[in-house]
Design a protein around this motif. Structure first.
Motif, short mmCIF file in Angstrom:
data_model
loop_
_atom_site.label_atom_id
_atom_site.label_comp_id
_atom_site.label_asym_id
_atom_site.label_seq_id
_atom_site.Cartn_x
_atom_site.Cartn_y
_atom_site.Cartn_z
N ARG A 182 38.93 30.94 39.94
CA ARG A 182 38.36 31.71 41.05
C ARG A 182 38.71 31.07 42.39
NH1 ARG A 182 34.54 35.52 39.50
NH2 ARG A 182 33.89 35.41 37.31
N LYS A 188 41.63 29.04 45.04
CA LYS A 188 42.89 29.48 45.64
C LYS A 188 44.07 29.21 44.72
CE LYS A 188 41.46 28.82 50.46
NZ LYS A 188 41.74 28.11 51.74
N SER A 189 45.07 30.08 44.82
CA SER A 189 46.32 29.87 44.09
C SER A 189 47.07 28.71 44.72
CB SER A 189 47.18 31.13 44.12
OG SER A 189 46.53 32.21 43.47
N ASN A 207 44.73 32.58 41.18
CA ASN A 207 43.42 33.18 41.40
C ASN A 207 43.21 34.41 40.53
OD1 ASN A 207 41.89 35.49 43.18
ND2 ASN A 207 40.91 33.50 43.34
#
Length: 303
Positions: free
Chosen positions: A33, A35-36, A46
């Motif tokens: 959940r 940040k990428s 994400n």
């Protein structure tokens, strides 16, 4: 090219698996959940665990998918929390089923979290995958719904295994850290009657058991527990002996009810008798490094 996907892999168990598998796969992707990003050669992508937003593309050509998603049960069972516990497990499992079916080259094996709490309270019988008796209360019904959501969608190209996991004992997370602190402060006596069984597994054996299930292509359900459940009284006594504390104040049910209210959790987490054994693992030849509680505690304290 071996690729591992771990859904909800940033918590305690996810990090145990990352440490174990980091040199065994060419690529590891964590669905989070957060940040990428890419960190220490691990790719974080994400997702919201409910909808297809692009993360599902990572499942293409994956060797293994492990789903750990689900709100912690270490909370008060308010109506809102019960809904979150249910939804977080069912929604993530259903959307992963959809994503797997949409893949041209889906993961070869999908291992989905479940729980050894699915079995009834038992002081008399050891519960295995073949003759274990499924119970009927809030936690058990959550587990049944979770496994139903997992298995009701057929994935012809993807093997499926539900991991009925017990308490995982680890140095840096899970139940061991707070239990050890209680024992150090003299509060490591029996909880409730003390005759309830605790099913447990060392973090290293947890990861090794999952690797074994992948290698042996174990499907359907597998109990991820040590072969030696112990009574609460003996669990606490063994811990006190390892850390060198000579006494532990027992905690009766009323005290547990009061304490659990203030720390916002439920007494069933310590009072339910989980008497579960890993028959499928053992019948297929798995051997435990930490078969006894004393050996597990010694290793975790030594670390």
């Amino acid at each position: 090219m071996k690729k591992l996907i771990i859904a909800a892999g940033t918590g305690f168990l996810g990090q145990v698996l990352v440490a174990h598998f980091k040199d065994k796969f060419d690529e590891i992707v964590i669905l989070t959940r957060g940040k990428s990003k890419i960190s220490d050669s691990i790719k974080y992508v994400n997702w919201d665990a409910k909808t297809l937003t692009g993360w599902e593309n990572e499942l293409e050509n994956a060797s293994v998918l492990i789903n750990l998603a689900g709100k912690s049960v270490d909370c008060r069972y308010t109506e809102n929390n019960k809904k979150e516990i249910y939804d977080s497990r069912i929604d993530s499992t259903k959307i992963l089923n959809e994503a797997v079916l949409n893949c041209k080259n889906p993961p070869k094996h999908w291992l989905n979290s479940s729980t050894s709490t699915i079995y009834r309270f038992s002081l008399d019988k050891q519960m295995d995958e073949f003759t274990g008796e499924i119970g009927d209360d809030f936690s058990m019904n959550i587990a049944k719904s979770w496994e139903k959501a997992f298995f009701e969608t057929e994935t012809p190209k993807t093997l499926k295994t539900a991991l009925r996991t017990s308490i995982v004992l680890g140095k840096n997370g899970g139940a061991f850290v707070p239990i050890k602190m209680l024992a150090k402060f003299g509060l490591g006596g029996k909880q409730g009657k003390g005759n309830q069984f605790i099913s447990w597994i060392h973090e290293k054996d947890f990861a090794r058991a999952i690797e074994f299930a992948i290698e042996k292509e174990l499907t359907e359900v597998a109990n991820i527990v040590s072969p030696n459940p112990v009574r609460n009284y003996d669990f606490m006594k063994t811990l006190r002996g390892i850390i060198g504390v000579t006494f532990g104040i027992p905690t009766n049910k009323l005290m547990l009810e009061i304490g659990s209210f203030f720390i916002r959790t439920e007494t069933e987490l310590v009072l339910k008798s989980r008497n579960v054994i890993p028959k499928k693992l053992q019948e297929n030849g798995f051997t435990f490094e930490y078969e006894t509680l004393e050996k597990a505690f010694k290793n975790l304290i030594k670390q």
